[in-house]
Scaffold this active site. Structure first.
Site, PDB file in Angstrom:
ATOM      1  CG  HIS A 146      -1.122  -5.267  -8.908  1.00 36.16           C
ATOM      2  ND1 HIS A 146      -0.371  -4.523  -8.031  1.00 36.16           N
ATOM      3  CD2 HIS A 146      -0.687  -4.939 -10.159  1.00 36.16           C
ATOM      4  CE1 HIS A 146       0.502  -3.790  -8.707  1.00 36.16           C
ATOM      5  NE2 HIS A 146       0.331  -4.025 -10.022  1.00 36.16           N
ATOM      6  CD  GLU A 148      -1.873  -6.553  -5.285  1.00 35.18           C
ATOM      7  OE1 GLU A 148      -0.732  -6.744  -5.730  1.00 35.18           O
ATOM      8  OE2 GLU A 148      -2.346  -5.404  -5.100  1.00 35.18           O
ATOM      9  CD  GLU A 183       1.094  -2.826  -1.389  1.00 34.80           C
ATOM     10  OE1 GLU A 183       0.433  -3.859  -1.226  1.00 34.80           O
ATOM     11  OE2 GLU A 183       1.591  -2.508  -2.484  1.00 34.80           O
ATOM     12  CG  HIS A 220      -1.785  -1.971  -4.671  1.00 34.16           C
ATOM     13  ND1 HIS A 220      -1.348  -2.551  -5.835  1.00 34.16           N
ATOM     14  CD2 HIS A 220      -2.145  -0.701  -5.011  1.00 34.16           C
ATOM     15  CE1 HIS A 220      -1.428  -1.691  -6.822  1.00 34.16           C
ATOM     16  NE2 HIS A 220      -1.917  -0.558  -6.358  1.00 34.16           N
TER      17      HIS A 220
HETATM   18  N1  CXA Z   1       0.844  -4.436  -4.595  1.00 31.85           N
HETATM   19  S1  CXA Z   1       2.341  -4.641  -5.035  1.00 31.85           S
HETATM   20  O1  CXA Z   1       2.861  -5.817  -4.377  1.00 31.85           O
HETATM   21  O2  CXA Z   1       2.383  -4.694  -6.474  1.00 31.85           O
HETATM   22  N2  CXA Z   1       3.200  -3.359  -4.586  1.00 31.85           N
HETATM   23  C1  CXA Z   1       2.925  -2.087  -5.210  1.00 31.85           C
HETATM   24  C2  CXA Z   1       3.602  -1.019  -4.359  1.00 31.85           C
HETATM   25  C3  CXA Z   1       3.535   0.367  -4.895  1.00 31.85           C
HETATM   26  C4  CXA Z   1       2.313   0.993  -5.132  1.00 31.85           C
HETATM   27  C5  CXA Z   1       2.298   2.317  -5.594  1.00 31.85           C
HETATM   28  C6  CXA Z   1       3.486   2.999  -5.841  1.00 31.85           C
HETATM   29  C7  CXA Z   1       4.689   2.350  -5.609  1.00 31.85           C
HETATM   30  C8  CXA Z   1       4.734   1.043  -5.152  1.00 31.85           C
HETATM   31  C9  CXA Z   1       3.497  -2.087  -6.640  1.00 31.85           C
HETATM   32  O3  CXA Z   1       2.785  -1.586  -7.541  1.00 31.85           O
HETATM   33  O4  CXA Z   1       4.651  -2.532  -6.797  1.00 31.85           O
HETATM   34 ZN    ZN Z   2      -0.569  -4.409  -6.019  1.00 34.73          ZN
END
Ligand code: CXA
Ligand code: ZN
Ligand code: CA
Ligand code: CA
Ligand code: CA
Length: 309
Positions: free
Chosen positions: A69, A72, A271, A198
């Site tokens: 992302h 991030e 995260e 992330h």
């Molecule tokens: N970094 S984020 O805010 O995008 N959160 C992630 C959280 C996430 C990551 C991996 C599996 C399920 C959920 C996302 O991909 O939505």
């Molecule tokens: Zn993310």
């Protein structure tokens, strides 16, 4: 580039330069190669860290991916911290040397270079998430296991969680897929464990994301329990909250579900910092980089040890 007050964050060019520097300064331990190219034609580099690094030795392999992302950016710093710690630390820290000697570590600091560049190319942060295809894709909804199955992504090309027109339609996910597939040697996947970094919320997440059930095809109770045990141990070391990713919300097409279901790789999402906030949570000041990357040192060690268990 980054604004002056956040200049310690690495741009794409600076990230590539860091990998080249590590490979040059530790030619016996670190070697840079490519997993492929982004939508806009940027190379997506991977650094291998191990003793006898030019040899494919029969040692457990561990993968770290960062910056799926775009906004991030702290995750790119996390991957670069792993690079620095396991190369510079080799000569001074016996525990580091032990891991580098007995494992093969793969680090991809920028899965989404186009998005990362775009996010900082304006007069301030753009809050960009996806890649930079003509119809931007959320890379973490584009993976091919249970893609689009379960309302955990969007089919709307304008949505921030747009899954793309097909599994692996994005060049960036297909590059990492091809790399991971290439690590199957003699029918055996050499990569045993993986963390996808992330931001933010301070969580340790494990699959499946596509279902709220703990067990499902390809995930027995014993396998779930192993994920939970290791996830909880890592979270105990960094103060993050451990949970199945679908306890947060259902996602389909995430990297973790594919890495586990397709390859049996013990795949987690971290995260990182901060624990909460609004859009500014994606842009912590560069003063926190050292503290918030080192915060995961023990968790990384736990995963590396688990990979050889
Ligand atoms: N970094 S984020 O805010 O995008 N959160 C992630 C959280 C996430 C990551 C991996 C599996 C399920 C959920 C996302 O991909 O939505
Ligand atoms: Zn993310
Ligand atoms: Ca600063
Ligand atoms: Ca080796
Ligand atoms: Ca190997």
């Amino acid at each position: 580039g980054f604004p002056p007050q956040d200049r310690d964050y690495h741009t794409y060019t600076e990230t590539v330069a860091e990998l080249d520097k590590a490979a040059a300064e530790h030619a016996d331990l670190a070697r840079k190669s490519s997993v492929g190219s982004s939508a806009e034609g940027r190379d997506i580099p991977v650094l291998k860290i191990s003793d006898n690094v030019t040899e494919d030795e029969n040692e457990p392999e561990v993968l770290f991916t960062c910056n799926q992302h775009a906004r991030e950016h702290l995750t790119t710093e996390m991957c670069l911290h792993i690079v620095q710690r396991y190369t510079d630390g080799y000569s001074t820290d016996p525990a580091i040397a032990e891991m580098v000697d007995t494992r093969e570590i793969w680090v991809v600091p920028m899965v989404n270079p186009d998005g990362s560049v775009y996010d900082v190319a304006g007069f301030g942060y753009r809050g960009w998430r996806r890649n930079r295809e003509s119809t931007p894709t959320d890379l973490n909804r584009n993976w091919g296991y249970q893609w689009g199955c379960c309302g955990g992504s969007s089919g709307d090309p304008n949505a921030s969680t747009y899954r793309g027109p097909a599994p692996f339609s994005a060049p960036e996910t297909s590059a990492i897929r091809d790399f991971t597939d290439s690590r199957v040697i003699g029918g055996e996947q050499q990569i045993e464990a993986h963390i996808d970094f992330h931001t933010f919320s301070e969580l340790v997440l494990w699959p499946y994301g596509y279902t709220e059930n703990n067990t499902a095809p390809g995930m027995t109770q014993q396998q779930y329990d192993r994920f939970a045990r290791i996830g909880r141990a890592m979270a105990a070391s960094n103060g993050y909250t451990p949970q199945q990713s679908s306890d947060l919300y259902v996602t389909d097409g995430s990297i973790n579900d594919w890495m586990w279901a397709e390859h049996g790789i013990l795949s987690f999402t971290f995260e990182m910092y901060p624990g909460s906030g609004g859009i500014e949570g994606f842009y912590p000041p560069d003063e926190v980089i050292d503290r918030e990357t080192a915060r995961n040192d023990e968790a990384v060690s736990i995963l590396l040890r688990e990979a050889g268990a």
